[in-house]
Design an enzyme around this catalytic site. Structure first.
Site, PDB file in Angstrom:
ATOM      1  N   CYS A 112       0.817  -1.227   0.000  1.00  0.00           N
ATOM      2  CA  CYS A 112       0.000   0.000   0.000  1.00  0.00           C
ATOM      3  C   CYS A 112       0.844   1.268   0.000  1.00  0.00           C
ATOM      4  O   CYS A 112       0.364   2.349  -0.337  1.00  0.00           O
ATOM      5  CB  CYS A 112      -0.938   0.002   1.199  1.00  0.00           C
ATOM      6  SG  CYS A 112      -2.047  -1.401   1.204  1.00  0.00           S
ATOM      7  N   HIS A 246      -3.623   7.226   2.768  1.00  0.00           N
ATOM      8  CA  HIS A 246      -3.976   5.924   2.196  1.00  0.00           C
ATOM      9  C   HIS A 246      -5.371   5.563   2.687  1.00  0.00           C
ATOM     10  O   HIS A 246      -5.691   5.749   3.865  1.00  0.00           O
ATOM     11  CB  HIS A 246      -2.953   4.881   2.657  1.00  0.00           C
ATOM     12  CG  HIS A 246      -3.326   3.483   2.299  1.00  0.00           C
ATOM     13  ND1 HIS A 246      -3.792   3.145   1.055  1.00  0.00           N
ATOM     14  CD2 HIS A 246      -3.311   2.331   3.024  1.00  0.00           C
ATOM     15  CE1 HIS A 246      -4.045   1.843   1.029  1.00  0.00           C
ATOM     16  NE2 HIS A 246      -3.770   1.334   2.205  1.00  0.00           N
ATOM     17  N   ASN A 276     -10.004  -0.136  -0.290  1.00  0.00           N
ATOM     18  CA  ASN A 276      -8.541  -0.076  -0.223  1.00  0.00           C
ATOM     19  C   ASN A 276      -7.960  -0.549  -1.556  1.00  0.00           C
ATOM     20  O   ASN A 276      -8.027  -1.727  -1.885  1.00  0.00           O
ATOM     21  CB  ASN A 276      -8.064  -0.969   0.929  1.00  0.00           C
ATOM     22  CG  ASN A 276      -6.567  -0.907   1.148  1.00  0.00           C
ATOM     23  OD1 ASN A 276      -5.823  -0.419   0.302  1.00  0.00           O
ATOM     24  ND2 ASN A 276      -6.115  -1.411   2.287  1.00  0.00           N
TER      25      ASN A 276
END
Ligand code: UT7
Length: 319
Positions: A112, A246, A276
């Site tokens: 990520c 994020h 996500n």
């Protein structure tokens, strides 16, 4: 010599999977997903669509936004953990489609945090004079490594891509970059197979996560990182104009906003729309808030991410 963001773009695949669709697939509810994560839907690739397709489309949007020709790009870096192939890397695949030849083009895997890592590396190449204009992308097909029978992970992730054009500048754009990692936590978040670790009988590549434990380390680590960014740059908590986090969990984002003493109106939230998307989430959120007019030239931005590895990264940016 500095680097600055000259243009941004994003691309979300067309197919949408809502929380209600997931209720039909696993033992979950729209209410649980929304309240625990902030996610309402996610976009998924078609069967014949791959990470490089998403990356290419986001790159085209960023190139157009920057008002440049693809031939003016002399460095390509893609953050992705879900590349089309072992090789050629996704950077090379999009380089070819953009009709660019001879420039360095590569991808890096930092889960990520992949886009923050890519941005940090590209910034160094530009500042060091080894490139003038970089295409920096975060792109993922997370749906390809999800175990669609595991309710603890399959409700969280989606596919997408975001891109920026970074160019040399006399005025500071990327003011500070912070990157970190700690391999001790590998058991808390990982994909079960890879290239040299081959699948066991009946087991495909699958993302595994101990969500609750990841949550705690994420909040602690991101908190220390944003404190470091402020301290190293002589900034007070209220001085950041926009937080571009994020998009993993709205509760982690709220904790960061609180730590930075920022009202949620100053935080770019896109998690509801696509969940996500790993390395794609920060550049997509950045593009969203620039295009809808919230982020203006001259604003001070803090980009941050945390993910598998564990890896983490932040970038302080004067847009
Ligand atoms: O992007 C990379 C980094 N990743 C992250 O930052 C993710 C960090 N973690 C998280 O976002 C959260 O921990 C999750 C959203 C994954 C989970 O939220 P949580 O509040 O930490 O829940 P939990 O794991 O403590 O689970 C609470 C309960 C459990 O049931 P019991 O044991 O209390 O009966 C789970 O089995 O919720 C249950 N549960 C679900 N229930 C309905 C777990 N997944 C689901 C689900 N639907 N999809």
């Amino acid at each position: 010599m500095y680097s600055r963001i000259a243009g941004t773009g994003k691309y979300l695949p067309e197919r949408v999977l809502t929380n209600f669709d997931l209720e039909e697939m696993v033992d979950t509810t729209d209410e649980w997903i929304r309240t625990r994560t902030g996610i309402e839907r996610r976009h998924l690739v078609a069967d014949d669509e791959f990470t490089s397709d998403l990356a290419y489309r986001a790159s085209l949007a960023a190139i157009e936004d920057a008002g440049i020709e693809p031939g003016e790009i002399d460095f390509i870096l893609v953050g992705t953990t879900t590349p089309d192939l072992i090789f050629p890397n996704v950077g090379c695949l999009i380089q070819e489609r953009l009709g660019i030849h001879g420039t360095p083009a590569f991808s890096l895997e930092a889960a990520c945090s992949g886009f923050l890592y890519a941005l940090g590396v590209a910034n160094e190449f530009l500042r060091g004079g080894q490139a003038k204009r970089a295409l920096v992308v975060g792109a993922e097909c997370m749906s390809r490594i999800i175990d669609w029978t595991d309710r603890e992970t399959c409700v969280l992730f989606g596919d997408g891509a975001g891109a920026v054009i970074l160019e040399q500048s006399d005025d500071p754009g990327i003011l500070y970059s912070s990157l970190g990692s700690d391999g001790r936590y590998r058991e808390l978040l990982y994909a079960s197979t890879g290239v040299s670790v081959t699948p066991r009988d009946g087991e495909g590549a699958a993302l595994r996560m101990k969500g609750n434990e990841v949550f705690k380390v994420a909040v602690k680590t991101l908190g220390s990182m944003v404190d470091e960014v402020l301290q190293k740059n002589g900034l007070d908590k209220g001085e950041i104009d926009w937080l571009i986090p994020h998009q993993a969990n709205i509760r982690i984002i709220q904790a960061m906003a609180k730590r930075l003493r920022m009202p949620m109106e100053r935080v770019v939230l896109t998690i509801r729309e696509h969940g996500n998307t790993s390395a794609a989430s920060v550049p997509m959120a950045l593009d969203t808030a620039i295009r809808d007019g919230r982020i203006k030239r001259g604003d001070l931005l803090l980009l941050e991410a945390f993910g598998g590895g564990f890896t983490w990264g932040a970038s302080l940016v004067r847009y």
